[in-house]
Enzyme design. Structure first.
Site, mmCIF file in Angstrom:
data_model
loop_
_atom_site.group_PDB
_atom_site.id
_atom_site.type_symbol
_atom_site.label_atom_id
_atom_site.label_comp_id
_atom_site.label_asym_id
_atom_site.label_seq_id
_atom_site.Cartn_x
_atom_site.Cartn_y
_atom_site.Cartn_z
ATOM 1 N N ARG A 106 0.829 -1.203 0.000
ATOM 2 C CA ARG A 106 0.000 0.000 0.000
ATOM 3 C C ARG A 106 0.864 1.254 0.000
ATOM 4 N NH1 ARG A 106 -2.427 0.360 4.652
ATOM 5 N NH2 ARG A 106 -2.026 -1.687 5.543
ATOM 6 N N TYR A 238 -0.662 -2.758 -7.493
ATOM 7 C CA TYR A 238 -0.824 -3.638 -6.336
ATOM 8 C C TYR A 238 -2.276 -3.643 -5.877
ATOM 9 C CZ TYR A 238 -0.691 -5.109 -1.439
ATOM 10 O OH TYR A 238 -0.965 -5.721 -0.242
ATOM 11 N N GLY A 240 -3.845 -3.955 -3.142
ATOM 12 C CA GLY A 240 -4.201 -3.147 -1.993
ATOM 13 C C GLY A 240 -4.406 -1.685 -2.334
ATOM 14 N N HIS A 269 -11.500 -4.212 10.776
ATOM 15 C CA HIS A 269 -10.393 -4.945 10.149
ATOM 16 C C HIS A 269 -10.194 -6.220 10.961
ATOM 17 C CE1 HIS A 269 -5.927 -4.814 8.723
ATOM 18 N NE2 HIS A 269 -6.696 -5.370 7.810
ATOM 19 N N CYS A 293 0.106 -9.428 10.601
ATOM 20 C CA CYS A 293 0.277 -9.810 12.005
ATOM 21 C C CYS A 293 -0.484 -11.084 12.374
ATOM 22 C CB CYS A 293 -0.157 -8.663 12.916
ATOM 23 S SG CYS A 293 0.938 -7.219 12.818
ATOM 24 N N GLY A 294 -0.702 -11.961 11.385
ATOM 25 C CA GLY A 294 -1.225 -13.280 11.700
ATOM 26 C C GLY A 294 -2.731 -13.422 11.680
ATOM 27 N N LYS A 295 -3.441 -12.472 11.058
ATOM 28 C CA LYS A 295 -4.901 -12.565 11.050
ATOM 29 C C LYS A 295 -5.381 -13.816 10.313
ATOM 30 C CE LYS A 295 -7.205 -8.961 9.460
ATOM 31 N NZ LYS A 295 -5.959 -8.372 8.958
ATOM 32 N N ALA A 407 4.334 -10.620 -0.721
ATOM 33 C CA ALA A 407 3.801 -11.452 -1.798
ATOM 34 C C ALA A 407 2.494 -12.103 -1.331
ATOM 35 C CB ALA A 407 4.810 -12.516 -2.191
ATOM 36 N N ARG A 439 1.747 -6.839 16.698
ATOM 37 C CA ARG A 439 3.049 -7.529 16.693
ATOM 38 C C ARG A 439 3.844 -6.972 17.880
ATOM 39 N NH1 ARG A 439 6.019 -10.544 12.657
ATOM 40 N NH2 ARG A 439 4.157 -10.561 11.349
#
Length: 654
Positions: A106, A238, A240, A269, A293-295, A407, A439
Site C-alpha cells: 500500500r 498492487y 491493496g 479490520h 500480524c497473523g490474522k 507477496a 506484533r
C-alpha cells in the site's frame, strides 16, 4: 458529522455527462451491442450516471460489462493472460501476477482522503482538499484509459440482503483487478438495483494503472472521496491500492458505521471464525490485527472459517451481535505459509484444487516458490525483481529475497476445507468473542480478557504493532487503534465514541454480551530474559488461547484478575495444550509468558495516554482506565519489584 453529497462531485463534474439522454448516448457509443444489452439491465439512474462519466473521463477504447456469469468470468481469465497481466503456471487454474518492483504494498504516503474545508480527517491519515484533488483528476485521468479495456463490475460487500452489506461498482482497466474481484467478492449484477434501493446508496470505484511504468509512481495516487463515496486509483497495480472494493470501500463502510449507524454497526479490520468447543458447540470469534500480524493464521484455527480480513458487524433485533464477511475470498500474505502452520492453505497452493492467483513470488519451471515455505527452493528463477539468483543484491546492496515480504495468494473461501456453511448467510453469525492483537514483542501476555466493555474498547484502542511489509516505506513500532487505524477516515475520537456506544448498547441482550480480549503471540525470548528474537512459544498455540476464551465465556475455566485484564490459570492451559495440540506446556514457559513486566506496561500506558491526549473529543473513560491501570501496576511494582509473577499477583489479589 460527515455530510454526504457535499461539495462538487469530481467524477460527474469532470466527466461532464448530465441527464438521462446524454447518459444513454455515452453508454451506447462506448459499447458494442452485447455489452450495451447488459448495461441496459441496470436501471439505477445514479449508477448509470457514474458509469457514463467514468467512460467520458477515461475515454477507453472498449468497455466490457462483467455480469459474473460463467462466460464473462472465463473471458476475464483469458484476457488476463492475453493482456500480459497474468501468466499461467504448471497447475491448471493457477496464475501469476507481478506488480511493479517499486510498488508491491500500500502506498500510504500517496493515499488521501478528499475533504471539504469543514471536514475532520483522522490525524493518522493524509488529507487533500477537494479543489486540489479535482485538479489532479482533471490533469491525469482525462483520457487516461485510451488504448485500454474498461471493465465494469457490480458487487455486494457481504451476502446479498444482509443488514450491513453494501453494493459497489468497480470500474477498472486492469483485468488482474477484475479477476481478483471475482475471487474476493460476490458479483451482484442481477441484484444490484434492488440492493442499491434497499441500502440507499452504493460505492463507486475508478481505477486506471496507466502505462504501468516505474517513472509514473511519483504521480500514483489513491483518493477516497468520503462525501461522494467514490474512490480513484491511478498509476499503480498492487491490489491493496487498486482493488478498491477492499480497503477503499472499507474506509467508507467505517464512515457509515461511525456517523450513520453509530451504536448499531461496526466496520472492522477483523477475521471471523467459528471454533468448535466441548460437546461440538461452535463459538464465533471476530478478531482485529494489523496487516501482516497473523490474522489469516488465526482465522484458519477455526473449524468454521468465515473471514480472514474484514468484518461488518451489527446488533440484531434478537439482541445478538452478528458478523458477516464483506468479502468471499482470501488475499493472503504467502510468506511463511508452510505445511506445519498452514496445511489447509498449502494443500490448495500445491494441488489442482482451487483457482489461485499468486503475486510477487519466484517462479521456476512454472512452479511458484516463496520465503518460509519450508520446502526446498531453487537457486535461480524469475521473481518480483526480474531474473533472480541466490545472493542477488538490489541497487542499495541489500540481498533480494526469493519472494517479496508482501507477496500474496488470492483464492475463494469456499475451497477451504474448514470454510463455514454460514459464509453466505445474510443473517450473519452470532459473535461472542472479540480479540485484538498486534506484533507486540515485549509487553503484553499471550491472552488477557477485559473485565467489562469499556476495558475491551481500550484494549482495542491500545494495539501497537511493528511495521510490516504491507506498507511501502513504513518502519518502526506504530500505534494501530483497533488495527483499523489506516482505514479510519474521520476523527479517532468519533470512532472511539462509536466503539463505546456499540459495546455498551442496551440493545445487546445480557446473555449475548461478548467478551473482549487481547491476543499476543509475538513475545520473544529476549523480552523475557532469554536470548534471541525467536517467539516465546509457537504461532499455532493461538488455538489454545482461543480455546481458553471459548471456555471462559461458557464459565468452564477460571481466571486471575490483573491490571491488564483477566489471565488464565496454568492447569487449564496445560490441559488444553495436551488436548488441542498434543504437546506439553511447561510451567516455566507459562511463568515467562504471563509475568507482568511493570516498566514495560507503564511505558505502554504512557505512550497511549499522551498520544490520545493530542486528539480531540476522546472520551474521558479512556483516560480513566489508563489511570486505573497505571495505579494498579505501580502498587504491584512497589510491593514486588519490576517483574510480577502470577503467584505474586494471586497473593496481591488475596
Amino acid at each position: 458529522m460527515l455530510e454526504l453529497n457535499k461539495g462538487v462531485d469530481i467524477l460527474t463534474d469532470i466527466g461532464g455527462v448530465k441527464g438521462e439522454a446524454e447518459v444513454d448516448r455515452v453508454l451506447r457509443e462506448a459499447m458494442d451491442d452485447t455489452e450495451f444489452a447488459k448495461i441496459e439491465k441496470i436501471k439505477n439512474p445514479l449508477a448509470r450516471l457514474k458509469i457514463a462519466n467514468t467512460i467520458a473521463l477515461g475515454q477507453p477504447d472498449k468497455v466490457i460489462v462483467n455480469t459474473g456469469n460463467d462466460q464473462d468470468k472465463q473471458r476475464i481469465r483469458e484476457l488476463c493472460l492475453t493482456q500480459g497481466e497474468e501468466r499461467a503456471l504448471a497447475i491448471p487454474g493457477h496464475t501469476l501476477h507481478y506488480d511493479l518492483a517499486e510498488e508491491q504494498a500500500r502506498i500510504v504516503d500517496r493515499t488521501f482522503y478528499i475533504a471539504n474545508p469543514e471536514d475532520t480527517v483522522s490525524s493518522l491519515a493524509n488529507r487533500i482538499e477537494r479543489t486540489e484533488a479535482y485538479d489532479y483528476v482533471k490533469k491525469h485521468m482525462v483520457g487516461m484509459m485510451k488504448g485500454m479495456i474498461l471493465v465494469i463490475g457490480f458487487y455486494s460487500r457481504g451476502p446479498v440482503g444482509a443488514v450491513a452489506a453494501i453494493p459497489a461498482i468497480e470500474a477498472t482497466t486492469s483485468l488482474y483487478v477484475c479477476h481478483s474481484a471475482e475471487l474476493l467478492y460476490r458479483n451482484c449484477f442481477d441484484q444490484f438495483d434492488a440492493e442499491a434501493e434497499r441500502v440507499g446508496h452504493f460505492f463507486t470505484n475508478v481505477h486506471c494503472q496507466g502505462p504501468n511504468r516505474a517513472e509514473d509512481l511519483p504521480n500514483a495516487r489513491v483518493f477516497m472521496d468520503r462525501s461522494w463515496q467514490t474512490t480513484y486509483s491511478t498509476f499503480c497495480t498492487y491490489a491493496g491500492n487498486t482493488l478498491l472494493l477492499k480497503k477503499g470501500n472499507h474506509r467508507f463502510a467505517v464512515d457509515r458505521a461511525t456517523y450513520y449507524r453509530k451504536g448499531r454497526e461496526l466496520s472492522e479490520h477483523m477475521f471471523i471464525t467459528g471454533l468448535e468447543g466441548p460437546g461440538g458447540r461452535v463459538t464465533y470469534f471476530a478478531g482485529a490485527a494489523p496487516s501482516g500480524c497473523g490474522k489469516t493464521t488465526t482465522a484458519m484455527v477455526g473449524e468454521k472459517f468465515i473471514s480472514d480480513d474484514l468484518a461488518q458487524i451489527w446488533i440484531a433485533e434478537d439482541g445478538t451481535i452478528r458478523s458477516i464477511n464483506p468479502e468471499t475470498g482470501i488475499f493472503g500474505i504467502i510468506e511463511d505459509v508452510n505445511w506445519t502452520d498452514d496445511p489447509m492453505i498449502l494443500d490448495l497452493l500445491r494441488h489442482e484444487k482451487a483457482e489461485v492467483i499468486f503475486s510477487n513470488i519466484l517462479v521456476k519451471d512454472d512452479k511458484p516458490y516463496w520465503v518460509g515455505s519450508g520446502e526446498e527452493t531453487p537457486k535461480e528463477g524469475f521473481n518480483f525483481q526480474g531474473e533472480w539468483f541466490e545472493g542477488k543484491k538490489d541497487a542499495n546492496g541489500k540481498a533480494v529475497p526469493l519472494s517479496h515480504a508482501n507477496a500474496r495468494f488470492t483464492l475463494r473461501a469456499e475451497v477451504l476445507a474448514n470454510c463455514g456453511d454460514k459464509l453466505h448467510d445474510p443473517s450473519g453469525v452470532i459473535t461472542k468473542v472479540f480479540t485484538y492483537n498486534g506484533r507486540d514483542a515485549d509487553t503484553m501476555p499471550p491472552v488477557r480478557v477485559a473485565r467489562d466493555a469499556d476495558e475491551g474498547v481500550v484494549i482495542g484502542a491500545s494495539i501497537v504493532s511493528k511495521a510490516t511489509a504491507t506498507e511501502v516505506g513504513a518502519t518502526g513500532v506504530k500505534r494501530q487503534p483497533w488495527a483499523n487505524q489506516p482505514f479510519i477516515p474521520g476523527a479517532l475520537g468519533d470512532n472511539m465514541v462509536a466503539q463505546f456506544e456499540f459495546f455498551n448498547s442496551k440493545d445487546i441482550a445480557e446473555e449475548h454480551r461478548p467478551i473482549m480480549a487481547g491476543l499476543n503471540y509475538f513475545l520473544t525470548h529476549e523480552a523475557r530474559g532469554g536470548e534471541g528474537n525467536g517467539l516465546l512459544g509457537e504461532k499455532r498455540d493461538v488455538k489454545v488461547w482461543l480455546g481458553w476464551l471459548d471456555r471462559l465465556i461458557h464459565n468452564e475455566v477460571a481466571s486471575i484478575p490483573s491490571p491488564v485484564g483477566l489471565l488464565p490459570e496454568y492447569e487449564d492451559l496445560k490441559n488444553m495444550f495436551a488436548e488441542l495440540l498434543d504437546k506439553e506446556y511447561p510451567k516455566e514457559l507459562y511463568d515467562k509468558q504471563f509475568a507482568l513486566y511493570a516498566d514495560k506496561i507503564l511505558a505502554r500506558v504512557d505512550l497511549q495516554y499522551q498520544a490520545f491526549k493530542k486528539e480531540e473529543n476522546i472520551p474521558a473513560r479512556l483516560f480513566e482506565i489508563y489511570d486505573e491501570q497505571r495505579k494498579q501496576v505501580e502498587e504491584l511494582k512497589a510491593k514486588y519489584g519490576a517483574i510480577i509473577s502470577i503467584e505474586q499477583l494471586k497473593e496481591f489479589n488475596g
